[in-house]
Each structure stands twice: as C-alpha cells, then as structure tokens.
Design an enzyme around this catalytic site. Sequence first.
Site, PDB file in Angstrom:
ATOM      1  N   LYS B  91      48.817  43.373  38.244  1.00 30.21           N
ATOM      2  CA  LYS B  91      49.088  44.040  39.628  1.00 30.21           C
ATOM      3  C   LYS B  91      50.465  43.936  40.082  1.00 30.21           C
ATOM      4  O   LYS B  91      50.915  44.908  40.915  1.00 30.21           O
ATOM      5  CB  LYS B  91      47.969  43.149  40.655  1.00 30.21           C
ATOM      6  N   GLU B 113      44.363  47.217  49.823  1.00 30.39           N
ATOM      7  CA  GLU B 113      42.981  46.907  49.618  1.00 30.39           C
ATOM      8  C   GLU B 113      43.036  45.743  48.580  1.00 30.39           C
ATOM      9  O   GLU B 113      43.953  45.840  47.811  1.00 30.39           O
ATOM     10  CB  GLU B 113      42.080  48.129  49.322  1.00 30.39           C
ATOM     11  N   SER B 380      44.592  40.884  31.229  1.00 29.41           N
ATOM     12  CA  SER B 380      45.187  41.651  32.481  1.00 29.41           C
ATOM     13  C   SER B 380      45.575  40.285  33.607  1.00 29.41           C
ATOM     14  O   SER B 380      46.380  40.481  34.616  1.00 29.41           O
ATOM     15  CB  SER B 380      44.458  42.683  33.122  1.00 29.41           C
TER      16      SER B 380
HETATM   17  C1  LIG Z   1      42.983  40.324  36.412  1.00 30.48           C
HETATM   18  C2  LIG Z   1      42.560  41.771  36.957  1.00 30.48           C
HETATM   19  N1  LIG Z   1      42.122  42.452  36.034  1.00 30.48           N
HETATM   20  C3  LIG Z   1      41.501  43.746  36.041  1.00 30.48           C
HETATM   21  C4  LIG Z   1      41.512  44.264  37.397  1.00 30.48           C
HETATM   22  C5  LIG Z   1      40.668  45.573  37.866  1.00 30.48           C
HETATM   23  O1  LIG Z   1      41.631  46.608  38.157  1.00 30.48           O
HETATM   24  P1  LIG Z   1      42.183  47.738  37.183  1.00 30.48           P
HETATM   25  O2  LIG Z   1      41.035  48.325  36.420  1.00 30.48           O
HETATM   26  O3  LIG Z   1      43.044  48.702  38.021  1.00 30.48           O
HETATM   27  O4  LIG Z   1      43.239  47.075  36.192  1.00 30.48           O
HETATM   28  C6  LIG Z   1      41.807  43.510  38.448  1.00 30.48           C
HETATM   29  C7  LIG Z   1      41.555  43.869  39.863  1.00 30.48           C
HETATM   30  O5  LIG Z   1      41.478  43.265  40.977  1.00 30.48           O
HETATM   31  C8  LIG Z   1      42.353  42.059  38.180  1.00 30.48           C
HETATM   32  O6  LIG Z   1      42.581  41.121  39.083  1.00 30.48           O
END
Ligand SMILES: Cc1ncc(COP(=O)(O)O)c(C=O)c1O
Lengths: 264, 398
Positions: B91, B113, B380
């Site tokens: 993020k 948000e 992620s």
């Molecule tokens: C670690 C992590 N991965 C994925 C996501 C999902 O978001 P996005 O699909 O925009 O990557 C989030 C959302 O809070 C997250 O914290």
Amino acid sequence: MTPLSQLFEKTRSENRAALIGYLPAGFPSQKECIEAVTAMVEGGVDAIEIGFPYSDPVMDGPIIQAAADLSLSQGTGAREVFSTLAAVTALGTPAVVMTYWNPIERYGVENFARSIADAGGSGVITPDLTIEEAHPWRDAVKKTGINSIFVVAPSTNDDRLAQVTAECSGFIYAASLMGVTGTRTSVSSSARDLVGRVRKVSSTPVAVGLGVSTREQAHEVAQYADGVIVGSAFIRLLQESQSMGEGLIRVKELAQSLAQGVRR
Amino acid sequence: MTVNQSEIIGHFGPYGGRFVPEALIQALDSLTQAYEEAKADPAFAAELAHLHKTYTGRPSIITEVPRFAEHAGGARIILKREDLNHTGSHKINNVLGQALLVKRMGKKRIIAETGAGQHGVASATAAALMGLECVVYMGEEDTKRQSLNVARMKLLGAEVVPVTQGSKTLKDAINEAMRDWVTNVDTTHYLLGTVAGPHPFPTMVRDFHRIIGVEARAQVLELTGKLPDAVLACVGGGSNAIGIFHPFLDDTSVRLIGLEAGGSGIESGKHAATISGGTVGVLHGTRSYVLQDENGQTVESHSISAGLDYPGVGPEHAYLNDIGRAEYQAVTDDQAMEAFSLLCKTEGIIPAIETAHALYGAMKIGRELGPDATLLVNLSGRGDKDVDTAAKYFGLPL
Ligand SMILES: Cc1ncc(COP(=O)(O)O)c(C=O)c1O
C-alpha cells in the site's frame, strides 16, 4: 410537454417558485409514504421527487441514509418505486424519481425510462450520472419523452455548466452547497451565485436543493430560483414523530409554511 | 497485444469512467491534471524514487520458497516481498505517490478509507512524514478485527473514524470518505487505496504500483533466466495484483491469475469474489463487476480477510478478465488459512491473510503445472495485523 414543465410555466406566471418535496419510496412504509406525500400535496407542495432507496448513497447525509435503510430493510425495489410514483401522479401532482445510476443500469436503461413514463412520471433526477457517461440515458429519455434532470454544483465551472445544463429538461437541479443532503441552519450564499451563473447559459428552470428546511430559507431561495427542493426536513419530522398521525400533521404544517415561503 | 490502447479517458473497454456527484468533477479534473503534470516532470519521479529507496526500502527483494513449493506440485515458487516494505505492505507505493501529489496541489488534509488497516496505516505514515492532517474512515467491524492497525494509525497521529452504517466494512468506509470529500473538497485530497473509484484513480494507483511488477520481472529474469509461467496475486480492489500484472501484459506466455476471496464458498453466497461471482454494475464511481441484487443494491461481501472484503473490483481487472488476458479464481477462507499456516511453518514468513489467498492459488496452480513451472507470487503484506484472527481461527489460546 411534461406535467413538470407545465408546472414551471404556471409558477412563473404566478410570480413564485415551485415547492418540490422529496421522500424515499417505501419510507416509513410503502403505504405510509403515499400518505405522507398526500399530506405534502395537501399542504401545498407542487411537485414530488420519489427517491429510489440505494445501498450506497454517497450524496446523502444521515437523515436520508436512515430513511433509505429502513425502506430497503422492508424490501423496496423498482416495483415499489414505480407503484409509488403512479400513486403520486394519480393525485394529479407532477412527480419525478431521484435515483443513483446503478439501479437504472440494473433495471435496463430504456425500460427504466419507459416505466417512468408508464407511471405518469415526468422524469428522473440522476445525482451521480456524469454527462460523459450519459449516452444510453440520453437515448432512452429521447425515446420516451421524459425529462432528464442533472445536478450542478458550486464547483461546476462555466464551460461545464453550459454542457450539463444543455442536457437538462424540466428543471436544473442546483446543489446549494458543497456537501451532502441534510438540514442546515442557513442556505449557503453559493446557491445564489450558482443560479446566477446557470441563468447566463440556460433558460431552463432552476431549482435549488440541499439544506433548505424552513419557510424563511424557502423565501430567500424563491427570490432567485424557480424551484425550492425540501427533503430531509420532511423525513426528519416523520422520524421524530411518536405516531404516523402526528407525523402527517407536522408534514402538512411544514408544507403549508414552505408554500407561503415560495410566494415572493 | 493492444491491451494498453483501450485505456481511453479513464475507460477500460466498457469499464471504468466516472459516476460521481457533479461536485467532485472539478476535483477529479484537477487531480488528473496534477498527475499528468507530475508524470511529465522528471523531478517528481526522482523524488518518489528517492523516497522509495530511503524510506520504503525499495527495491523489495524476491525470495524463492522451496519448502513451501513441495506442497505446490514441486513448481518453482518465487515471492515478491512487498511485506518487507515500510508499514508492511504494498500500500505504501501508492500512498507515497499520491502524498507527493497532494504536496504539489497544495492541499493540507488527506482522508482515506481502510479495510485491513494497511492502507490507513500507510496513509497515516505519509501524513506524518509530510506534515498533513489525516482522517481515516474504517468500518466498525474492521476496527475490531484489525485493532492493532487502529492503534498504529492513532500512534502516527491520524484520526480514525469508525463507520457504523451499512455492513460496517470497507464499502461503507468508502461511502463515508466520499461524503467527507464532497464536503471538504477544496482543502482535502481523497487518498483512495486501491485501483477502483472514478477516473483517474484506477489508472493513477496502478501506475504507482507498477514498480512491483517492473522490479519483479527483472529480478525473476536475473534469477531464472526466463519469464515465469504465471504471476499470481490476491484481488480485493485489485491494486497489488494490477501492480505486478501490468508490466507482464505484453508477455503473452505469462498467465496472470488473480485470487479473489471465496469466503465460505461462492455457492454459499457468503464471499467477496466479485469477478468470479458478481455481475456488471456501477459502484463507488466506476463501472466494473459488483456483488449486487436484482435491484442494483450492493450485496454485503464476506471474507475472513478484511482487506479483500469488498463487493467491487477495479475496472481494469474486469476488462482483463473479459478479454481473457487475466484469469480470476476464488479461494475460500479455509483454503487461504491452510496456505497461511503452511508458509509460516515451511518458510518462517507470516503473510497477511489477504496474501494467503494468492499463496493458496500458487499451491493449486503449481500442482496443475508441475515441477517445470515457475510461479511468481506477490507477497502483498505481512501478517502481524492478523495474528489475532489467525490465533482464533486455529484455536490458539492468546
Ligand atoms: C496485504 C494486503 N494485500 C492485499 C490487499 C487487497 O487490496 P488490493 O486488492 O487493492 O491489493 C490488502 C488490503 O488491505 C492488503 O492489506
């Protein structure tokens, strides 16, 4: 010419503004909504906006959100919206539907416009449909002969104001302030400026909404606008009243008072 | 591949666009313009690159995970370690980019948000770094399941507003943030945390996350001498997925696989698998797939992972799905937790539960493709925030 357009011809000739009242379909219930609208009309409301309650109303403040939630929890959908609209137009009152875009898209764009016309409705207010995305709606409106009412805001620049207002028929919805629906203690000065800017680019009637709740505010707005829109104030009375009977009396009283206000 | 050319004025084929109150158009136009100017300004790119190097900790490394891969058909599995970024997830890439834009636009207040709290924490962090006021809207339900991140945001000086409307999750937090923005748009930037919302957000947020895929593509080539067979990522709104997918779009041999939150299973109706189980509609200013009923009312989503618990998805994913360039599959809560536990125990890495959905996808695709395949997975985020949820799930006493 829709009943709504005829109304503005009439109010212009009477040198006053039109009073437009808003209520979500199915609030407080399907039947009571129609009772409340009837009380509004008896009190002197000239035209009605029936709201299509929606799960994600980003333009609405807490009062309308709560009303929409209650209505949705009782299962209000397109069918109830159109039957409410038909009940209102049967009173001989010009009426439109106000709805976020997704319910229209889901119902089918042309079918939605046709169902409005079939219920005797004059048109639709679309608060989150931008003119860039309006192609299918434009066609449907043309085919069915209903009015298409877009919202303009104090932040809308002059070029865009000309474009958006050119898409409007019936009236132009001028949002009085930057914000969501709800009652306010005073009408923002930005409303008068906005209506003045609209007058330079369009001869379509302009109605002001967002935050109007008292006779004094209605009177002030009526000095420069063709229509005064009141929603949250009516809803709040119904929410606050101990019984529906009390609510209907208070709604009618407010309508009477606002109706005096819109006379210049 | 002509995928990129379809991106005309904020549309991806029939998806995207702007469905917002007129009051926001001016702000969206100025944001688009500020972003276009920044993109053309080498000083902006240099400033962002410097921040990423000295603050985010980029480039993030890749890690090959052979012990985990034993449970994935013996395929080669390589993780892109976005969990090692400052604040613990991808993020921050988007947040720092937008925060620099906020400075350029001269605004002093940001709102955001958050679902899992990772975007809220990243936003609060950037606000502290750049001296901005920060308000984060978070569904009340999510403030409970991600209480650690609520505390982090407060420590960083942000105000956290619990949202009690509707389903009390991410979708309602976005509604509240939009209402704040409509009211305070002169002074305030809405720092949207994923590739959804009205134009320019889906494009701009994607561009800020492309660095994930750009780095990973080069790193995998260096490590293995070839492109991976598939790239996998979890999909909530879709930002980490589009970030790692996008630089591979023209590499047609590379499968792009997005893993959505299947909750208790799509059949159960309790899920957040928007592309796998939804229909085309408009939500939060953009046209894409949406979980909705026959009246166009948004249906509540369900997932063990707060960050994936969203009934919409970015419009570019809808488009990539329809043209067949990317595939989207649902992973249930139980499957995700199986992969979560496995990565902890085989590799000593505690992933975010969001990410665990992608890891389960790798186990499944690895078994399908066998030992010759190489899979790149976007890790992620890290799982510190999820320790409570995981402990409860596995019945550990706390
Ligand atoms: C670690 C992590 N991965 C994925 C996501 C999902 O978001 P996005 O699909 O925009 O990557 C989030 C959302 O809070 C997250 O914290």
